[in-house]
Design a protein around this motif. Structure first.
Motif, PDB file in Angstrom:
ATOM      1  N   TYR A 125       0.823  -1.298   0.006  1.00 40.30           N
ATOM      2  CA  TYR A 125      -0.124  -0.123   0.115  1.00 40.30           C
ATOM      3  C   TYR A 125       1.125   1.375  -0.209  1.00 40.30           C
ATOM      4  CZ  TYR A 125       1.548   0.649   4.929  1.00 40.30           C
ATOM      5  OH  TYR A 125       2.369   0.646   5.844  1.00 40.30           O
ATOM      6  N   TYR A 126       0.205   2.468  -0.306  1.00 37.71           N
ATOM      7  CA  TYR A 126       0.893   3.586  -0.284  1.00 37.71           C
ATOM      8  C   TYR A 126      -0.038   4.378   0.573  1.00 37.71           C
ATOM      9  CZ  TYR A 126       2.995   7.977  -0.665  1.00 37.71           C
ATOM     10  OH  TYR A 126       3.538   9.505  -0.194  1.00 37.71           O
ATOM     11  N   SER A 127       0.336   5.223   1.511  1.00 38.65           N
ATOM     12  CA  SER A 127      -0.639   6.044   2.427  1.00 38.65           C
ATOM     13  C   SER A 127      -0.234   7.316   2.749  1.00 38.65           C
ATOM     14  CB  SER A 127      -0.970   5.375   3.471  1.00 38.65           C
ATOM     15  OG  SER A 127      -2.093   6.133   4.405  1.00 38.65           O
ATOM     16  N   ARG A 128      -0.687   8.352   2.187  1.00 43.43           N
ATOM     17  CA  ARG A 128      -0.266   9.716   2.627  1.00 43.43           C
ATOM     18  C   ARG A 128      -0.813  10.396   4.005  1.00 43.43           C
ATOM     19  NH1 ARG A 128      -0.543  15.212   2.759  1.00 43.43           N
ATOM     20  NH2 ARG A 128      -2.781  15.227   2.591  1.00 43.43           N
ATOM     21  N   SER A 129      -2.057   9.941   4.390  1.00 41.39           N
ATOM     22  CA  SER A 129      -2.662  10.518   5.418  1.00 41.39           C
ATOM     23  C   SER A 129      -2.857   9.346   6.754  1.00 41.39           C
ATOM     24  CB  SER A 129      -3.937  11.128   5.139  1.00 41.39           C
ATOM     25  OG  SER A 129      -4.770   9.882   4.783  1.00 41.39           O
ATOM     26  N   GLY A 130      -2.602   8.306   6.202  1.00 42.34           N
ATOM     27  CA  GLY A 130      -2.647   7.008   7.240  1.00 42.34           C
ATOM     28  C   GLY A 130      -4.024   6.353   6.994  1.00 42.34           C
ATOM     29  N   THR A 131      -4.961   6.649   6.336  1.00 41.95           N
ATOM     30  CA  THR A 131      -6.226   5.852   6.232  1.00 41.95           C
ATOM     31  C   THR A 131      -6.034   4.501   5.114  1.00 41.95           C
ATOM     32  OG1 THR A 131      -7.398   7.969   6.035  1.00 41.95           O
ATOM     33  CG2 THR A 131      -8.473   5.981   5.178  1.00 41.95           C
ATOM     34  N   THR A 132      -5.280   4.698   4.233  1.00 41.75           N
ATOM     35  CA  THR A 132      -4.930   3.423   3.378  1.00 41.75           C
ATOM     36  C   THR A 132      -4.165   2.555   4.168  1.00 41.75           C
ATOM     37  OG1 THR A 132      -5.294   4.885   1.284  1.00 41.75           O
ATOM     38  CG2 THR A 132      -4.237   2.550   1.228  1.00 41.75           C
ATOM     39  N   ARG A 133      -3.142   3.154   4.994  1.00 43.30           N
ATOM     40  CA  ARG A 133      -2.300   2.193   5.627  1.00 43.30           C
ATOM     41  C   ARG A 133      -3.318   1.253   6.822  1.00 43.30           C
ATOM     42  NH1 ARG A 133       0.873   5.673   8.875  1.00 43.30           N
ATOM     43  NH2 ARG A 133      -0.894   5.461  10.523  1.00 43.30           N
ATOM     44  N   ARG A 134      -4.238   2.056   7.429  1.00 38.94           N
ATOM     45  CA  ARG A 134      -4.843   1.285   8.414  1.00 38.94           C
ATOM     46  C   ARG A 134      -5.909   0.175   7.735  1.00 38.94           C
ATOM     47  NH1 ARG A 134      -5.031  -1.083  12.791  1.00 38.94           N
ATOM     48  NH2 ARG A 134      -7.211  -0.804  13.890  1.00 38.94           N
ATOM     49  N   ILE A 135      -6.499   0.468   6.470  1.00 41.11           N
ATOM     50  CA  ILE A 135      -7.046  -0.339   5.855  1.00 41.11           C
ATOM     51  C   ILE A 135      -6.139  -1.392   5.189  1.00 41.11           C
ATOM     52  CG2 ILE A 135      -8.369  -0.951   3.756  1.00 41.11           C
ATOM     53  CD1 ILE A 135      -9.320   2.069   3.659  1.00 41.11           C
ATOM     54  N   ALA A 136      -5.033  -1.457   5.221  1.00 38.90           N
ATOM     55  CA  ALA A 136      -3.982  -2.372   4.675  1.00 38.90           C
ATOM     56  C   ALA A 136      -3.616  -3.084   5.694  1.00 38.90           C
ATOM     57  CB  ALA A 136      -2.656  -1.743   3.973  1.00 38.90           C
ATOM     58  N   GLU A 137      -3.457  -2.828   6.721  1.00 38.83           N
ATOM     59  CA  GLU A 137      -3.127  -3.508   8.027  1.00 38.83           C
ATOM     60  C   GLU A 137      -4.035  -4.258   8.569  1.00 38.83           C
ATOM     61  OE1 GLU A 137      -0.027   0.076  10.075  1.00 38.83           O
ATOM     62  OE2 GLU A 137      -2.252  -0.220  10.847  1.00 38.83           O
ATOM     63  N   LEU A 138      -5.410  -3.790   8.578  1.00 35.91           N
ATOM     64  CA  LEU A 138      -6.566  -4.579   9.021  1.00 35.91           C
ATOM     65  C   LEU A 138      -6.820  -5.922   7.769  1.00 35.91           C
ATOM     66  CD1 LEU A 138      -9.048  -1.953  10.060  1.00 35.91           C
ATOM     67  CD2 LEU A 138      -7.937  -3.485  11.238  1.00 35.91           C
ATOM     68  N   LEU A 139      -6.708  -5.543   6.558  1.00 38.27           N
ATOM     69  CA  LEU A 139      -6.839  -6.464   5.386  1.00 38.27           C
ATOM     70  C   LEU A 139      -5.660  -7.492   5.795  1.00 38.27           C
ATOM     71  CD1 LEU A 139      -8.058  -7.237   2.760  1.00 38.27           C
ATOM     72  CD2 LEU A 139      -6.684  -5.946   1.648  1.00 38.27           C
ATOM     73  N   ALA A 140      -4.496  -7.066   5.996  1.00 41.29           N
ATOM     74  CA  ALA A 140      -3.231  -8.159   6.036  1.00 41.29           C
ATOM     75  C   ALA A 140      -3.799  -9.078   7.121  1.00 41.29           C
ATOM     76  CB  ALA A 140      -2.245  -7.316   6.291  1.00 41.29           C
ATOM     77  N   PHE A 141      -4.191  -8.500   8.526  1.00 36.54           N
ATOM     78  CA  PHE A 141      -4.550  -9.176   9.596  1.00 36.54           C
ATOM     79  C   PHE A 141      -5.400 -10.488   9.212  1.00 36.54           C
ATOM     80  CE2 PHE A 141      -7.100  -9.938  13.492  1.00 36.54           C
ATOM     81  CZ  PHE A 141      -6.005 -10.607  14.065  1.00 36.54           C
ATOM     82  N   GLU A 142      -6.628 -10.024   8.471  1.00 35.82           N
ATOM     83  CA  GLU A 142      -7.818 -10.784   8.135  1.00 35.82           C
ATOM     84  C   GLU A 142      -7.202 -11.821   7.156  1.00 35.82           C
ATOM     85  OE1 GLU A 142     -10.910  -6.974   9.023  1.00 35.82           O
ATOM     86  OE2 GLU A 142     -10.358  -7.580   6.890  1.00 35.82           O
ATOM     87  N   LEU A 143      -6.316 -11.535   6.286  1.00 36.40           N
ATOM     88  CA  LEU A 143      -6.167 -12.591   5.035  1.00 36.40           C
ATOM     89  C   LEU A 143      -4.740 -13.514   5.789  1.00 36.40           C
ATOM     90  CD1 LEU A 143      -6.088 -10.294   2.022  1.00 36.40           C
ATOM     91  CD2 LEU A 143      -7.452 -12.412   2.526  1.00 36.40           C
TER      92      LEU A 143
END
Length: 175
Positions: free
Chosen positions: A11-29
């Motif tokens: 992921y790329y994240s400037r504000s942190g939103t995409t990072r948080r989505i990516a972290e949760l997705l990685a955890f779930e997968l």
């Protein structure tokens, strides 16, 4: 997901939103995770100046430099790549990363985060940059986050990735 299916979330994240989505997705997968990184001074996208620079990069279709991945992409069955949407465009670092590494990815999945609209064109740009069609796509808006439906969307995206990978593995076994 079976033991033989490995997934990487990039992921790329400037504000942190995409990072948080990516972290949760990685955890779930049960996936590995990696940020797209820009070298040196180019990494400065914070604040108002960084925001303007980011918009200029996508609107002018500027090529940006990204650092090589830390993980060996060839060992993953699927790579899910996430980007924020900037003015109906995928962010320049994510597009640059996909152009450089799309050919190495076995199966691609794409996700984006956005304030309002523009996900369709951003996801199309990402697929084109990678040179392949995604197994699954997902767009999460600021409204989804406010209404707390992002988890449902993210989990549906993860299930679609798992399901399509299972079908692909089954087809490979039958050959």
């Amino acid at each position: 997901m079976s033991a033989q299916c490995r997934t990487l979330v990039v992921y790329y994240s400037r504000s942190g939103t995409t990072r948080r989505i990516a972290e949760l997705l990685a955890f779930e997968l049960g996936a590995d995770i990696e940020a797209i990184r820009e070298p040196g001074a180019h990494a400065a996208r914070a604040g108002a100046r960084g925001y303007v620079r980011s918009l200029i990069d996508v609107l002018c279709r500027r090529q940006v430099e990204v650092m090589p991945p830390i993980h060996d992409l060839s060992v993953y069955d699927a790579v899910a790549v996430g980007s924020p949407v900037w003015a109906s465009h995928a962010c320049a670092p994510a597009l640059a990363w996909l152009k450089q590494h799309g050919a190495t990815i076995r199966h691609l999945a794409l996700f984006c985060s956005q304030g309002g609209s523009g996900s369709e064109s951003a996801l199309e740009q990402m697929a084109k940059a990678a040179g392949k069609s995604p197994l699954a796509t997902c767009a999460i808006t600021a409204r989804d986050l406010q209404r707390r439906v992002d988890g449902t969307k993210r989990q549906g995206f993860g299930l679609k990735i798992r399901h399509k990978l299972a079908k692909l593995h089954e087809a490979e076994w039958m050959m």
